[in-house]
Design an enzyme around this catalytic site. Structure first.
Site, PDB file in Angstrom:
ATOM      1  NE  ARG A   1       8.661   3.794  -0.451  1.00 20.58           N
ATOM      2  CZ  ARG A   1       7.618   3.206  -1.070  1.00 20.58           C
ATOM      3  NH1 ARG A   1       6.903   2.262  -0.477  1.00 20.58           N
ATOM      4  NH2 ARG A   1       7.284   3.601  -2.290  1.00 20.58           N
TER       5      ARG A   1
ATOM      6  CD  GLN B   1       0.757   0.446  -5.605  1.00 20.26           C
ATOM      7  OE1 GLN B   1       0.366  -0.209  -6.573  1.00 20.26           O
ATOM      8  NE2 GLN B   1       1.853   0.138  -4.947  1.00 20.26           N
TER       9      GLN B   1
ATOM     10  NE  ARG C   1      -0.059   5.644  -1.058  1.00 19.26           N
ATOM     11  CZ  ARG C   1       0.884   4.829  -1.505  1.00 19.26           C
ATOM     12  NH1 ARG C   1       1.694   4.214  -0.659  1.00 19.26           N
ATOM     13  NH2 ARG C   1       1.032   4.605  -2.796  1.00 19.26           N
TER      14      ARG C   1
ATOM     15  CG  HIS D   1       1.665  -0.025   3.856  1.00 20.03           C
ATOM     16  ND1 HIS D   1       2.978  -0.336   4.124  1.00 20.03           N
ATOM     17  CD2 HIS D   1       1.462  -0.353   2.553  1.00 20.03           C
ATOM     18  CE1 HIS D   1       3.536  -0.825   3.029  1.00 20.03           C
ATOM     19  NE2 HIS D   1       2.644  -0.843   2.064  1.00 20.03           N
TER      20      HIS D   1
ATOM     21  CD  GLU E   1       1.764  -3.822   4.078  1.00 19.70           C
ATOM     22  OE1 GLU E   1       0.770  -3.674   3.333  1.00 19.70           O
ATOM     23  OE2 GLU E   1       2.919  -3.930   3.638  1.00 19.70           O
TER      24      GLU E   1
HETATM   25  C1  BG6 Z   1       2.402  -3.334  -0.130  1.00 20.10           C
HETATM   26  C2  BG6 Z   1       2.023  -4.058  -1.398  1.00 20.10           C
HETATM   27  O1  BG6 Z   1       1.302  -3.267   0.711  1.00 20.10           O
HETATM   28  O2  BG6 Z   1       2.828  -2.016  -0.459  1.00 20.10           O
HETATM   29  C3  BG6 Z   1       3.214  -4.047  -2.346  1.00 20.10           C
HETATM   30  O3  BG6 Z   1       1.627  -5.375  -1.118  1.00 20.10           O
HETATM   31  C4  BG6 Z   1       3.687  -2.630  -2.602  1.00 20.10           C
HETATM   32  O4  BG6 Z   1       2.849  -4.678  -3.558  1.00 20.10           O
HETATM   33  C5  BG6 Z   1       3.973  -1.955  -1.262  1.00 20.10           C
HETATM   34  O5  BG6 Z   1       4.840  -2.652  -3.394  1.00 20.10           O
HETATM   35  C6  BG6 Z   1       4.433  -0.501  -1.373  1.00 20.10           C
HETATM   36  O6  BG6 Z   1       3.545   0.253  -2.129  1.00 20.10           O
HETATM   37  P1  BG6 Z   1       3.860   1.753  -2.464  1.00 20.10           P
HETATM   38  O7  BG6 Z   1       2.725   2.259  -3.306  1.00 20.10           O
HETATM   39  O8  BG6 Z   1       3.944   2.479  -1.148  1.00 20.10           O
HETATM   40  O9  BG6 Z   1       5.178   1.768  -3.184  1.00 20.10           O
END
Ligand code: BG6
Length: 295
Positions: free
Chosen positions: A56, A81, A86, A163, A270
């Site tokens: 994060r 997701q 990653r 990201h 990003e």
């Molecule tokens: C962004 C997305 O790139 O990443 C968001 O557009 C998402 O929708 C965010 O909430 C964080 O994603 P994650 O999987 O790291 O919680």
């Protein structure tokens, strides 16, 4: 150039003091500091750094799919997701340096291929791929370049994204420019298609947008803080820019987001290729990159 390679991280420091730190899980850039030791990236205090989840903060790398699993895209519909790159453990392939009297730079190379994945992940995405990720630090910039190759016989499709979580002083005075008059998908407002106005993007609530900048990739996207340009992002072969800030409620709902008001000190801009799918035939390769300049 000083390089240290521990069990889980690689750190490089230029003679002038700039540094970068990369976690082998995800080949995630965790830290980027200028010569005075000032940190440029935001990192949550309780990020998972053991590969159990994406980091994060820093620069997590999205591959081979962006966002939640898309049921209409069978090859990636079972992946977590933002895909597996990653969280997978990458290999450190080595460094190359250039040292001059007034400036020097260092490039760190990382690799990921199916052999580095666990069997379950390999079964979910059974393609022969090669990822080569290079992180290059010099005095004024950080470049991250991803080369994706298809080493198998079957074609595959992917999305990818860098990201980046930028550390900023106060989200209320942040502006992101370079996206004027650009079409975007507003994920906070039911994935509606919209077009940005002629002024810079500002933040007053949850923001989650996928822009396709109207300007070319060499026209930088600029993150400014209190009227001062801080970061200029120049893209290469990455057609979208996602702008994200979770704001109060989403930050409160993320277990790995600390401190809870940390959303005031971060903004994600990003660079990626996340609209539709890039197809790679047998033997082909794709290269995408961003360079972030300090302004
Ligand atoms: C962004 C997305 O790139 O990443 C968001 O557009 C998402 O929708 C965010 O909430 C964080 O994603 P994650 O999987 O790291 O919680």
């Amino acid at each position: 150039v000083n390089i240290s390679h521990g069990n889980s991280r690689v750190t490089a420091t230029l003679p002038t003091g700039e540094s970068v730190e990369v976690l082998l899980f995800g080949a995630t850039v965790l830290s980027w500091k200028d010569a005075s030791g000032d940190e440029k990236l935001w990192l949550s205090e309780n990020s998972k750094l053991d590969g159990s989840k994406g980091v994060r903060g820093g620069i997590p790398l999205v591959f081979p799919a962006f966002g939640p699993p898309d049921p209409n895209h069978a090859p990636t519909s079972k992946l977590p997701q933002h895909g597996f790159a990653r969280t997978a453990r990458w290999e450190f392939l080595g460094k190359s340096t250039s040292e001059g009297s007034s400036s020097s730079s260092v490039k760190l190379d990382f690799g990921l291929s199916p052999e580095n994945l666990d069997e379950a992940t390999r079964a979910l995405w059974p393609y022969q791929f090669g990822l080569l990720y290079s992180v290059t630090l010099d005095r004024e910039s950080l470049n991250t370049t991803l080369v994706i190759s298809n080493d198998g016989d079957e074609p595959f499709e992917f999305q990818t994204l860098l990201h980046t979580y930028f550390r900023i002083k106060d989200i209320a005075s942040v502006q992101v420019s370079g996206l004027e008059n650009s079409p975007y998908i507003d994920k906070v407002d039911g994935a509606k298609s919209k077009t940005e106005g002629s002024s810079a993007v500002t933040f007053a609530g949850e923001t989650d947008r996928v822009y396709t900048p109207a300007k070319g990739p060499k026209d930088p996207v600029i993150v400014s803080d209190s009227g001062r340009a801080r970061f200029r992002i120049v893209r290469d072969n990455l057609d979208q820019v996602v702008v994200w800030n979770p704001w109060t409620e989403k930050a409160a709902g993320m277990g790995d987001f600390t401190p809870k008001d940390g959303f005031r000190n971060m903004v994600c801009a990003e660079a990626g290729s996340v609209q539709g799918w890039q197809k790679l035939d047998k033997g082909d390769a794709f290269e995408g990159a961003q360079t972030i300049f300090l302004s």
